[in-house]
Design an enzyme around this catalytic site. Structure first.
Site, PDB file in Angstrom:
ATOM      1  N   ASP A  48      -1.344  -1.056  -6.989  1.00 47.02           N
ATOM      2  CA  ASP A  48      -2.311  -0.023  -6.728  1.00 47.02           C
ATOM      3  C   ASP A  48      -1.558   1.114  -6.049  1.00 47.02           C
ATOM      4  OD1 ASP A  48      -4.747   1.213  -6.236  1.00 47.02           O
ATOM      5  OD2 ASP A  48      -4.822   0.347  -4.234  1.00 47.02           O
ATOM      6  N   LYS A  49      -2.124   2.280  -6.026  1.00 49.22           N
ATOM      7  CA  LYS A  49      -1.423   3.352  -5.340  1.00 49.22           C
ATOM      8  C   LYS A  49      -1.936   3.554  -3.925  1.00 49.22           C
ATOM      9  CE  LYS A  49      -2.383   7.710  -5.553  1.00 49.22           C
ATOM     10  NZ  LYS A  49      -2.328   8.161  -4.181  1.00 49.22           N
ATOM     11  N   THR A  50      -3.201   3.993  -3.872  1.00 51.74           N
ATOM     12  CA  THR A  50      -3.712   4.400  -2.577  1.00 51.74           C
ATOM     13  C   THR A  50      -3.834   3.199  -1.653  1.00 51.74           C
ATOM     14  OG1 THR A  50      -5.021   5.858  -3.909  1.00 51.74           O
ATOM     15  CG2 THR A  50      -5.430   5.871  -1.550  1.00 51.74           C
TER      16      THR A  50
ATOM     17  N   PHE B 194     -16.439  22.932  -6.550  1.00 55.85           N
ATOM     18  CA  PHE B 194     -15.287  22.411  -7.266  1.00 55.85           C
ATOM     19  C   PHE B 194     -15.741  21.670  -8.518  1.00 55.85           C
ATOM     20  CE2 PHE B 194     -12.786  18.725  -8.222  1.00 55.85           C
ATOM     21  CZ  PHE B 194     -11.510  19.230  -8.235  1.00 55.85           C
TER      22      PHE B 194
ATOM     23  N   THR C  28      -3.659   3.091 -10.965  1.00 57.11           N
ATOM     24  CA  THR C  28      -4.372   3.754  -9.886  1.00 57.11           C
ATOM     25  C   THR C  28      -5.633   4.411 -10.398  1.00 57.11           C
ATOM     26  OG1 THR C  28      -4.237   5.525  -8.281  1.00 57.11           O
ATOM     27  CG2 THR C  28      -2.871   5.744 -10.218  1.00 57.11           C
TER      28      THR C  28
ATOM     29  N   ASP D 186      -6.513   7.110  -9.131  1.00 60.51           N
ATOM     30  CA  ASP D 186      -6.290   8.528  -8.910  1.00 60.51           C
ATOM     31  C   ASP D 186      -6.067   9.258 -10.209  1.00 60.51           C
ATOM     32  OD1 ASP D 186      -6.604   9.229  -6.318  1.00 60.51           O
ATOM     33  OD2 ASP D 186      -4.662   8.400  -5.720  1.00 60.51           O
TER      34      ASP D 186
ATOM     35  N   ASP E 180      -9.096  -3.566  -6.488  1.00 61.81           N
ATOM     36  CA  ASP E 180      -7.902  -4.268  -6.966  1.00 61.81           C
ATOM     37  C   ASP E 180      -8.154  -5.761  -7.146  1.00 61.81           C
ATOM     38  OD1 ASP E 180      -6.462  -1.873  -6.681  1.00 61.81           O
ATOM     39  OD2 ASP E 180      -6.286  -2.259  -4.544  1.00 61.81           O
TER      40      ASP E 180
END
Lengths: 1208, 350
Positions: A396-398, A541, A678, A680, A819
């Site tokens: 995983d990244k974060t 945004f 990820t 993300d 995860d």
């Protein structure tokens, strides 16, 4: 657990709908709902023995030994006394039972602890403190702040306005952010009025117990009205009440029927590769055993026909036994004798070794993270050796690679770059823990945790540099962060993306403190001065705009538009006058990006009052349009966001965890492939890929797969492959691979190093059955693979894909609830403990606090565990085969009568006592090179991936070796003894002396063999080895002593054998000769191999010997600075939709903090702004540049929960 | 680990060498410096041992005489073929010649070939408890003895079991044909079993003023025995019952189907046997009882002198010599290999 599970199933069948009435136990009683008592324990004192034994005998090995025991009881077959099997079996069963008992006692204890928690229950119109286990369905209970929710409740009322409660669900789903639950108004009116609550007689009809955490359907009938119930009104067991004074709830499900308990299903039992190989081998051994026994039985048949029939004078056959029947009996007798090829102690020893190696992991100080006081933990003790065989890591990244801390690191304002520290010679300094920090004491509202090192920026702020002021003003105004102030000066921010939090915090510290907001105003403290800006519009945004703007009116009445966004986007909208500044800023942006920072460009413009009013009018019209609203609004936004004036750029560091790049480098040196999966978006993921060394500038190419149709994805994958392997004609996979179920796809060599980045959409296509192999093939040719925007399910799918077709051992590492699926899917799941909820850790096999510990887990612990396990197995099979084969040879001399070669006590104790500790010692202490060297030579890890240490081939070699040894061990003593006598003429060629001689030879041979295997002789090992030999003699002399014989003549018939034969020189000469002959080929073979084709281990050990000391510490790595032009540019983990929320006012439960009213009415914090916190369900959106507008996904708004109150 | 340490590092693992896997250790490796000298050394040791043992073994004398059908024994052999003649005595004589005098103690063995004393059911068929004098077992022998636990009338057999039942019952009288006629060669028939067997493993049931026959009253001798167990040695009262030397020797089952068992030791009290057996012709008179034709076996008489190393078994000396040569050969080969490939450690480069 299974009984419990069965219970549930039964209930489910019966219960189609749950009906209950509040405060009416009599009414609810007939339904027989489960009370709130939970039971995770399996046994009670009476059921323990039968149940536990039943379970144990379900294991094939135990059942096998039971079968042997049965065979041994039959006198015609029994070739060994019953105790040879009973003693080990009882020992094994006892040990296992003891372990199970302790486990169960612990479960009982924790059950008791949970069941005896107190909670206030409304009984007989009074609130009484009751134990949890006495709570029943239909009871009304009162919970207080920070209490665990007792059961699954329907929320009735709470202390908070609008009947809200806040709960933390970390234990349930791993998400740490608070969630809001709201009661029905009709029940909310009950308040905390006990009388009213006691009168409450609502009836609930709802779904039967199930395990869906996010869904609930039911109705409440109260006072003749029907109200629908959904998940928003339910408090689940396992959650914790936060920031809420008290609340009342009606128990709907209790104990085992709660969703928490329904969810703790059986975790899948993981087995290691070695386990599976062992199972195969054991089957082979059984086959081989049958084969040997058949040969011997046939031999017996012939012998009985030829010799035995003539020997009946001396040894009459039992009635009716002919040669054939005798052979049949002999078969079983030999099954008993030769059973030691699969000894029971194998399984026990394997478990002990694994347990020991797990303890080493728990004990390792180098995997202990002092900051959070978290040691590493081996949660599963049965997978250790597989840690030494990992080929693929899915990360995983974060929170795993990154700390999920965003820090405002650098900025460029008006062409000047801030953030670096230079020494007096103008050399840029590395920023460390010790670098002097900027003192923010001038600002009372500053966040003490914020760090900045460049003093010049503070100077610029203090000097009232207008651009700098505007820069920070923009940061303080243009965002969607919520502020909460519990006490004067104690601000906490709730940001939906950590980037924004970092930016607003930076502004806060530099004197532009965002303090509070209302739907139409933003209050900030500018350099100590309270100012309130009128918030006229938020140009929100989204993924296409990649920017957000606010339009505010300053207290002076000036209208301004502040905008922040991706550089490419903002640059297009700048005024021409900025072109020069643009160039400078671009240069600095490149520099920031080169350091792996996330950048945002800031711009502003002053607006004309008249124009704005006219624009606002149009905006209002557009926002009330029914169709095509979005594009109209976009047009309007485009129109006003132009001719911006560039202010500068901010650079945020998505802080990597310590040592991540080094770890990744080490692991890739160990030939482990790392895939980052990820949630993300692509840019962020890529950026992190570069900063943690996964993707490298030197790579020949990094392919980006981001197509939107299956055909395009396939094409892009093929293109990637073609460019990796030019001239590769087999673009299509052979049908045979696709057609058949499981086939291992071989690794393909490519020239050069490549990276692959694939986004979620493409991945969804790539994971379809028709394309998965295509994808896998391409991905496996790349050195690094990054999958972005993947869902938890896809994570698991990717893991499964690799597992299925690569036949390699996979490891998944992650920290969040998202995860869990991949952690469970992979061979080994690792959870990062400490920050997020416990979900990932709970489903993991190993857990520790920092990603960098992974290299120690694999390269040191994993490698050693694998090495030890393989050495153990090789040796264990050797020693037992050798032991057993001797019987085989003896059979040819004893008329295949299933006579044993050894004393029965020796057979009983051989595995349990004489050879147990030395081999355990080896497999617990052995190391080829120490941990420092293991780190320095990650290549040492490769043999594990290739299964080099223990495979079918190695096993076969073992068997051959034992065959040789057993021949030496039988025929040498035979030849030496069969025609000799003692020095005084008395017998020494008798059976008992021969048995003693052979077993002593055997023990010496296997002990010496162990010595050859062992490469790390600690004092303990030496003690075990020598101690076992001493023990052997001690036990032997004791067993063969007068007193033992006189105690039980039939059990100890070997009296005096040791004394009478071990004093004979020719006995010892025979032992010496067998030892020499057993060792000779091994030493020769090994020495030759070391000389001619040494393995990597040999080389390393050689090197270590030459170095004689610990290796020089690895050279200090200088921080890798990339000078490339690759710019991460826009990286903004932002979700769409918050602008509306902020302005709609729905979120703002209470009026904005009023300065003048003083600080008496302290606001409640929902949760402290924690930069660590991350919503696990939070899925930032990000679109590739070429994405179409229509593809913009709806993002979930989990961080802020909109509150739609019917009463509003 | 249970103990709770207060403080921020409460869960930090202990820093012991064991827990951190830093135990000091010796890591041997098979290097040329150790292996090659060791091989040469072992070759030398084995060579010396081999030569020494060979010389030792060569110094012994041994004579084997297969008397199954030798001399007049072929008659007895034929006679024993018929089971009905089992009880009839048969005495025969075999002659042999000793070319070189047997110096020192001379041991007289009887040997059986192809007699499987090591069959599982045969070996189990005995009752050690009975033979150590347990009264219970005397009257009710262990079931392992079946079918030799009780006779036809249900009287318990002592000693029970197939082993005792099949005791070797030939007896020998050795005579030296000197120039002055035949001289009886005196054999010591006692002290031929292990001390532990004679004194501990085998005991007669406690007598308490009873004579041995009284003790064994109510038991039957084994089926194939002609004499009861208390009357095995008519010459020596103390050599009867379970502690009879011949019985003890027989009861120590041989490991292999061909074996020899000690019958007696030359009594070197009188001339001409003070220095052992002189060279010359000998005759052995055999009371031929034991039938071997059932199992196609052979019977032999072995006369041998002994050294500390035991009898004349050439296997170990030769094995040591062969091993020595083997080690030497391997050592030379390894040296060559090492010299060519491993010496500079070029294979050790990564």
């Amino acid at each position: 657990m299974s009984f419990f599970g069965m219970d549930c199933v039964k209930k489910k069948e019966q219960e189609l709908e749950r009906k209950l009435r509040a405060n009416d136990r009599e009414y609810n009683l007939p339904f027989k709902y489960a009370t709130n008592a939970i039971k995770t324990s399996k046994y009670n004192p009476f059921t323990f023995l039968p149940l536990n034994l039943f379970e144990q005998f379900q294991r094939i090995a135990n059942a096998y030994f039971l079968f042997l025991l049965v065979l041994q009881v039959i006198p015609q077959i029994s070739s060994l006394s019953w105790f040879t099997t009973v003693v080990p079996l009882v020992l094994v069963l006892t040990v296992t039972a003891a372990k199970d008992a302790t486990d169960d006692i612990n479960r009982h204890r924790s059950d008791n602890q949970v069941n005896n928690r107190k909670v206030k229950v409304l009984i007989d119109r009074k609130l009484r403190s009751e134990k949890w286990l006495d709570v029943q369905v239909g009871d009304i209970i009162k919970l207080e702040n920070n209490q665990f929710v007792t059961a699954d409740l329907m929320l009735l009322s709470s202390s908070e306005p609008l009947n809200l409660v806040y709960i933390e669900t970390a234990e349930l789903d791993g998400e740490t952010n608070l969630k809001v639950r709201q009661a029905l108004t009709v029940t909310g009116d009950l308040g905390e009025d006990i009388e009213k609550l006691a009168d409450f007689d609502g009836e609930v009809r709802c779904e039967p117990p199930n395990n869906r955490l996010d869904r609930f359907t039911g109705t409440l009938t109260y006072a003749g009205q029907k109200y629908s119930l959904d998940n928003e009104k339910i408090l689940l067991r396992g959650t914790t009440l936060r920031n809420t004074g008290w609340c009342f709830g009606l128990v709907l499900f209790g104990g085992p029927e709660t969703k928490l308990m329904q969810n703790c299903g059986k975790s899948t039992f993981k087995r290691t590769r070695i386990d599976r190989l062992m199972n195969v081998l054991v089957l082979c051994i059984f086959g081989f055993l049958a084969f040997m026994c058949t040969i011997l039985a046939i031999g017996n048949c012939f012998w009985e026909l030829n010799e035995g029939s003539q020997f009946t004078v001396f040894l009459p056959r039992q009635d009716g036994n002919d040669a054939g029947f005798s052979a049949f009996l002999t078969f079983w007798s030999y099954v008993i004798i030769l059973n030691t090829v699969v000894p029971i102690s194998l399984y026990v020893s394997v478990e002990i070794i694994r347990l020991g190696n797990s303890f080493y992991i728990d004990w390792d100080r180098k995997m202990y993270y002092s900051r959070s006081d978290t040691p590493a933990e081996a949660r599963t003790t049965t997978l250790n050796e597989e840690l030494g065989q990992i080929k693929y890591i899915f990360s995983d990244k974060t929170g795993t690679l990154t700390q999920n801390i965003m820090t405002f690191n650098k900025c460029s304002i008006n062409g000047k770059s801030y953030g670096d520290v230079y020494d007096c010679t103008g050399q840029r300094l590395e920023i460390t823990e010790h670098t002097e920090r900027v003192d923010f004491s001038f600002n009372k509202l500053a966040d003490p945790r914020f760090r900045f090192h460049d003093h010049s920026l503070v100077e610029a702020v203090k000097l009232e540099n207008p651009e700098v002021h505007t820069f920070f003003r923009l940061l303080a105004l243009c965002h969607t962060v919520m502020a909460e102030e519990k006490k004067e000066g104690e601000l906490s921010y709730q940001a939906q993306s950590p980037d924004e939090g970092a930016l607003v915090t930076a502004a806060r510290n530099f004197g532009f403190v965002f303090r509070s907001r209302t739907p139409d105003s933003v209050s900030i403290v500018e350099m100590g001065q309270q100012r309130s800006y009128e918030l006229l519009a938020i140009l929100d945004f989204n993924n296409v705009r990649k920017r957000m703007s606010v339009i505010v009116r300053s207290p002076e009445g000036k209208l301004s538009l502040y905008c922040k966004g991706a550089d490419t986007i903002i640059y297009e909208r700048l005024h021409q006058s900025c072109s020069k500044l643009m160039d400078v800023t671009t240069e600095q942006l490149n520099e920031f990006a080169g350091e792996g920072l996330r950048t945002l460009v800031l711009a502003y413009k002053d607006l004309d009052e008249g124009y704005f009013n006219e624009w606002k009018q149009r905006h209002h019209e557009a926002s009330t349009l029914l169709d095509d609203r979005e594009s109209k609004l976009d047009e309007l936004y485009e129109e006003i966001e132009k001719d911006l004036l560039l202010l500068g750029a901010s650079a945020i560091e998505d802080k990597l965890q310590d040592g991540v790049p080094q770890t990744i480098e080490q692991l890739s040196k160990a030939d482990i492939k790392i895939w980052v999966l990820t949630g993300d978006k692509q840019e962020t993921a890529e950026n992190i890929g570069y900063s943690c060394n996964l993707l490298q500038e030197e790579m020949n190419d990094v392919f980006i797969i981001s197509a939107n149709s299956p055909e395009d994805v396939r094409q892009e994958l093929r293109d990637a492959r073609t460019s990796m392997k030019p001239g590769e004609d087999s673009v299509f996979l052979p049908e045979s691979i696709l057609g058949k179920g499981v086939k291992v796809m071989a690794d393909e060599a490519v020239n050069g190093e490549y990276g692959l980045v694939i986004n979620g959409h493409s991945l969804a296509y790539a994971l379809e059955r028709s394309m998965e192999l295509e994808f896998l093939r391409t991905a496996c040719m790349c050195k690094a693979v990054i999958c972005c925007r993947v869902t938890p399910l896809q994570k698991a799918q990717v893991v499964e894909l690799v597992k299925k077709y690569k036949g390699a051992v996979t490891l998944a590492i992650g920290d969040g609830a998202n995860d869990v699926s991949m952690i469970k899917a992979a061979h080994i799941g690792v959870g990062i403990s400490g920050q997020e909820g416990m979900q990932a850790v709970l489903s993991s096999d190993y857990s520790f606090a920092q990603f960098r510990f992974l290299q120690r887990l694999l390269l040191v612990h994993g490698r050693w565990s694998y090495l030890r396990m393989c050495k153990f197995l090789r040796y264990f099979f050797y020693k037992n085969f050798t032991f057993t084969f001797v019987h085989f040879w003896f059979a040819f001399f004893c008329g295949f009568s299933a006579q044993t070669v050894y004393d029965q006590w020796f057979i009983t104790l051989y595995n349990l006592v004489y050879t147990a500790l030395p081999v355990l010692g080896m497999s617990l202490f052995d190391q080829d090179v120490n941990d420092v060297w293991s780190f320095q030579q990650p290549q040492l890890y490769v043999p594990g991936q290739l299964n080099l240490y223990f495979s079918k081939k190695a096993f076969f070699k073992c068997a051959l070796h034992s065959c040789y040894s057993s021949m030496v061990l039988f025929f040498i003593p035979y030849a030496a003894m069969h025609d000799t006598v003692r020095g005084d003429g008395k017998d020494v060629a008798d059976y008992q002396s021969f048995a003693l001689l052979t077993q002593t030879c055997l023990l010496f041979a296997v002990t010496i063999q162990l010595g050859l295997e062992m490469s790390y002789w600690t004092a303990v090992n030496t003690f075990f080895v020598l101690g076992s030999l001493v023990m052997y003699f001690a036990v032997t002399f004791t067993m063969y002593s007068n007193s033992m014989f006189l105690m039980s003549p039939s059990a100890f018939p070997f009296i005096g054998t040791a004394r009478n034969s071990l004093n004979q020189p020719n006995i010892w000469l025979t032992i010496l000769l067998t030892s020499i002959l057993c060792v000779l080929p091994v030493v020769t073979y090994r020495f030759l191999f070391i000389q001619l084709c040494p393995t990597i281990n040999d080389k390393m050990m050689f090197k270590v010997r030459q170095a004689k000391a610990s290796p020089a510490p690895p050279p200090r790595r200088t921080r890798i600075r990339r000078t490339s032009s690759r710019r991460s540019g826009y990286a903004f983990s932002h979700a769409q939709g918050y602008g509306d929320l902020v302005t709609s006012g729905r979120f703002l439960r209470r009026p904005a903090f009023s300065r003048s009213s003083g600080l008496i009415n302290a606001g409640r914090t929902t949760t402290g702004f924690s930069p660590m916190g991350r919503s696990a369900g939070y899925s930032p959106t990000g679109r590739p540049q070429n994405a179409k507008v229509s593809d913009v996904e709806v993002t979930s708004l989990q961080m802020y929960r909109t509150i739609t109150d019917p009463s509003l | 680990m249970g103990k709770v340490k207060p403080g921020p590092l409460a869960r930090r693992p202990d820093n012991s060498a064991f827990q951190q896997q830093r135990l000091p250790a010796w890591s041997p490796m098979l290097t040329a410096n150790t292996v090659l000298p060791f091989f040469y050394f072992m070759a030398l040791i084995c060579m010396l041992l081999g030569v020494w043992l060979l010389l030792t073994v060569q110094s012994t004398e041994e004579l084997k005489l297969d008397y199954t059908e030798a001399g007049t024994c072929n008659l007895c052999f034929e006679k024993r073929k018929n089971v009905s003649n089992a009880a009839q005595p048969c005495i025969c004589t075999a002659v042999f010649n000793i070319k070189k005098a047997f110096k020192g103690d001379v041991f007289f063995y009887y040997g059986l070939i192809n007699f499987h004393q090591n069959l599982r059911r045969y070996m189990d068929s005995r009752d050690d408890a009975q033979m150590v004098g347990r009264k219970n077992n005397l009257k009710s022998p262990s079931s392992y003895c079946m079918p030799f636990d009780k006779d036809k009338n249900g009287v318990p057999i002592a000693p029970c079991g197939a082993v005792a039942n099949s005791i070797f019952n030939d007896s020998f009288t050795l005579s030296y044909m000197s120039s002055s006629g035949s001289v009886h060669v005196p054999l010591l028939r006692k002290g031929i079993s292990w001390y532990t067997d004679k004194n501990i493993k085998y005991r007669n049931p406690s007598t308490e003023n009873m004579t041995l026959p009284q003790v064994f009253e109510g038991t039957a001798p084994p089926l194939y025995w002609q004499k009861p167990v208390y009357d095995l040695d008519p010459l020596d009262k103390n050599n009867n019952g379970f502690i009879n030397d011949d019985l003890i020797v027989w009861m120590r089952e041989a490991a292999f189907p061909s074996f020899k068992k000690l019958y007696g030791v030359l009594h070197r009290a009188n001339k001409p046997f003070i220095n052992g057996l002189p060279a010359g012709n000998y005759s052995v008179e055999i009371s031929y009882n034991f039938p071997v034709q059932y199992f196609r076996g052979r019977k032999e008489v072995v006369l041998t002198t002994l050294t500390w190393f035991g009898g004349q078994n050439h296997f170990l000396p030769i094995a040591y010599l062969v091993t020595s040569c083997l080690i030497l050969l391997i050592a030379i080969l390894l040296t060559v290999f090492w010299f060519k490939f491993g010496k500079n450690g070029q294979n050790m480069e990564e």
